[in-house]
Design a protein around this motif. Structure first.
Motif, mmCIF file in Angstrom:
data_model
loop_
_atom_site.group_PDB
_atom_site.id
_atom_site.type_symbol
_atom_site.label_atom_id
_atom_site.label_comp_id
_atom_site.label_asym_id
_atom_site.label_seq_id
_atom_site.Cartn_x
_atom_site.Cartn_y
_atom_site.Cartn_z
ATOM 1 N N SER A 45 0.820 -1.206 0.000
ATOM 2 C CA SER A 45 0.000 0.000 0.000
ATOM 3 C C SER A 45 0.856 1.258 0.000
ATOM 4 N N VAL A 46 1.890 1.263 0.797
ATOM 5 C CA VAL A 46 2.773 2.427 0.876
ATOM 6 C C VAL A 46 3.516 2.627 -0.444
ATOM 7 N N LEU A 47 4.026 1.553 -1.006
ATOM 8 C CA LEU A 47 4.818 1.667 -2.238
ATOM 9 C C LEU A 47 3.993 2.074 -3.452
ATOM 10 N N THR A 48 2.702 1.737 -3.454
ATOM 11 C CA THR A 48 1.874 2.063 -4.614
ATOM 12 C C THR A 48 0.939 3.232 -4.347
ATOM 13 N N GLY A 49 1.126 3.923 -3.252
ATOM 14 C CA GLY A 49 0.296 5.085 -2.953
ATOM 15 C C GLY A 49 -1.135 4.747 -2.573
ATOM 16 N N GLY A 50 -1.354 3.602 -1.980
ATOM 17 C CA GLY A 50 -2.689 3.225 -1.522
ATOM 18 C C GLY A 50 -3.508 2.441 -2.534
ATOM 19 N N SER A 51 -2.884 1.980 -3.592
ATOM 20 C CA SER A 51 -3.581 1.213 -4.619
ATOM 21 C C SER A 51 -4.070 -0.118 -4.045
ATOM 22 N N ALA A 52 -5.296 -0.480 -4.382
ATOM 23 C CA ALA A 52 -5.845 -1.759 -3.911
ATOM 24 C C ALA A 52 -5.072 -2.937 -4.478
ATOM 25 N N VAL A 53 -4.668 -2.827 -5.729
ATOM 26 C CA VAL A 53 -3.896 -3.910 -6.364
ATOM 27 C C VAL A 53 -2.550 -4.066 -5.674
ATOM 28 N N GLY A 54 -1.905 -2.962 -5.341
ATOM 29 C CA GLY A 54 -0.631 -3.011 -4.637
ATOM 30 C C GLY A 54 -0.758 -3.606 -3.250
ATOM 31 N N THR A 55 -1.844 -3.276 -2.574
ATOM 32 C CA THR A 55 -2.076 -3.802 -1.234
ATOM 33 C C THR A 55 -2.308 -5.308 -1.269
ATOM 34 N N VAL A 56 -3.155 -5.753 -2.176
ATOM 35 C CA VAL A 56 -3.439 -7.192 -2.283
ATOM 36 C C VAL A 56 -2.204 -7.953 -2.761
ATOM 37 N N GLY A 57 -1.498 -7.383 -3.725
ATOM 38 C CA GLY A 57 -0.271 -8.024 -4.212
ATOM 39 C C GLY A 57 0.778 -8.131 -3.124
ATOM 40 N N GLY A 58 0.934 -7.064 -2.348
ATOM 41 C CA GLY A 58 1.887 -7.090 -1.240
ATOM 42 C C GLY A 58 1.502 -8.109 -0.194
ATOM 43 N N ALA A 59 0.208 -8.226 0.095
ATOM 44 C CA ALA A 59 -0.257 -9.217 1.068
ATOM 45 C C ALA A 59 0.025 -10.633 0.579
ATOM 46 N N ALA A 60 -0.204 -10.874 -0.697
ATOM 47 C CA ALA A 60 0.036 -12.211 -1.253
ATOM 48 C C ALA A 60 1.526 -12.567 -1.194
ATOM 49 N N VAL A 61 2.353 -11.644 -1.645
ATOM 50 C CA VAL A 61 3.795 -11.907 -1.644
ATOM 51 C C VAL A 61 4.313 -12.044 -0.209
ATOM 52 N N GLY A 62 3.873 -11.165 0.682
ATOM 53 C CA GLY A 62 4.298 -11.240 2.075
ATOM 54 C C GLY A 62 3.850 -12.519 2.753
ATOM 55 N N GLY A 63 2.640 -12.969 2.438
ATOM 56 C CA GLY A 63 2.151 -14.219 3.011
ATOM 57 C C GLY A 63 2.964 -15.417 2.572
ATOM 58 N N VAL A 64 3.316 -15.450 1.306
ATOM 59 C CA VAL A 64 4.141 -16.556 0.791
ATOM 60 C C VAL A 64 5.520 -16.531 1.433
ATOM 61 N N ILE A 65 6.116 -15.348 1.507
ATOM 62 C CA ILE A 65 7.448 -15.247 2.114
ATOM 63 C C ILE A 65 7.401 -15.629 3.592
ATOM 64 N N GLY A 66 6.413 -15.128 4.324
ATOM 65 C CA GLY A 66 6.270 -15.473 5.731
ATOM 66 C C GLY A 66 6.055 -16.967 5.938
ATOM 67 N N HIS A 67 5.302 -17.588 5.045
ATOM 68 C CA HIS A 67 5.043 -19.033 5.125
ATOM 69 C C HIS A 67 6.327 -19.823 4.904
ATOM 70 N N GLU A 68 7.093 -19.424 3.901
ATOM 71 C CA GLU A 68 8.316 -20.146 3.564
ATOM 72 C C GLU A 68 9.418 -19.945 4.601
ATOM 73 N N ILE A 69 9.530 -18.736 5.130
ATOM 74 C CA ILE A 69 10.589 -18.458 6.109
ATOM 75 C C ILE A 69 10.343 -19.216 7.411
ATOM 76 N N SER A 70 9.093 -19.383 7.790
ATOM 77 C CA SER A 70 8.794 -19.994 9.080
ATOM 78 C C SER A 70 8.577 -21.504 9.001
ATOM 79 N N LYS A 71 9.003 -22.123 7.913
ATOM 80 C CA LYS A 71 8.909 -23.587 7.839
ATOM 81 C C LYS A 71 9.809 -24.228 8.889
ATOM 82 N N PRO A 72 9.336 -25.326 9.482
ATOM 83 C CA PRO A 72 10.171 -25.995 10.498
ATOM 84 C C PRO A 72 11.388 -26.647 9.903
#
Length: 72
Positions: A45-72
């Motif tokens: 959201s910050v990087l795209t100036g509040g764009s909904a697409v940027g917010t959803v895209g950031g959430a998707a990418v962040g969720g995948v990264i968070g999922h992969e980093i926290s694997k046991p």
């Protein structure tokens, strides 16, 4: 107007962090996914100036990264 955007963004971020307190029964990987999605949404959201697409895209990418980093 810029002040209002910052206030809304800060409030949303605070509420997201507060809602994570209810996630005490989650596994470490689940928490990593949720935290990654939240941080990614704010960052997108910050990087795209509040764009909904940027917010959803950031959430998707962040969720995948968070999922992969926290694997046991």
């Amino acid at each position: 107007m810029k002040h209002i955007k910052h206030l809304i963004l800060g409030t949303a971020f605070f509420l997201a962090l507060l809602s994570l307190a209810a996630c005490s029964g989650m596994s470490a990987q689940d928490r990593g996914t949720v935290v990654g999605a939240g941080v990614g949404a704010v960052g997108g959201s910050v990087l795209t100036g509040g764009s909904a697409v940027g917010t959803v895209g950031g959430a998707a990418v962040g969720g995948v990264i968070g999922h992969e980093i926290s694997k046991p």
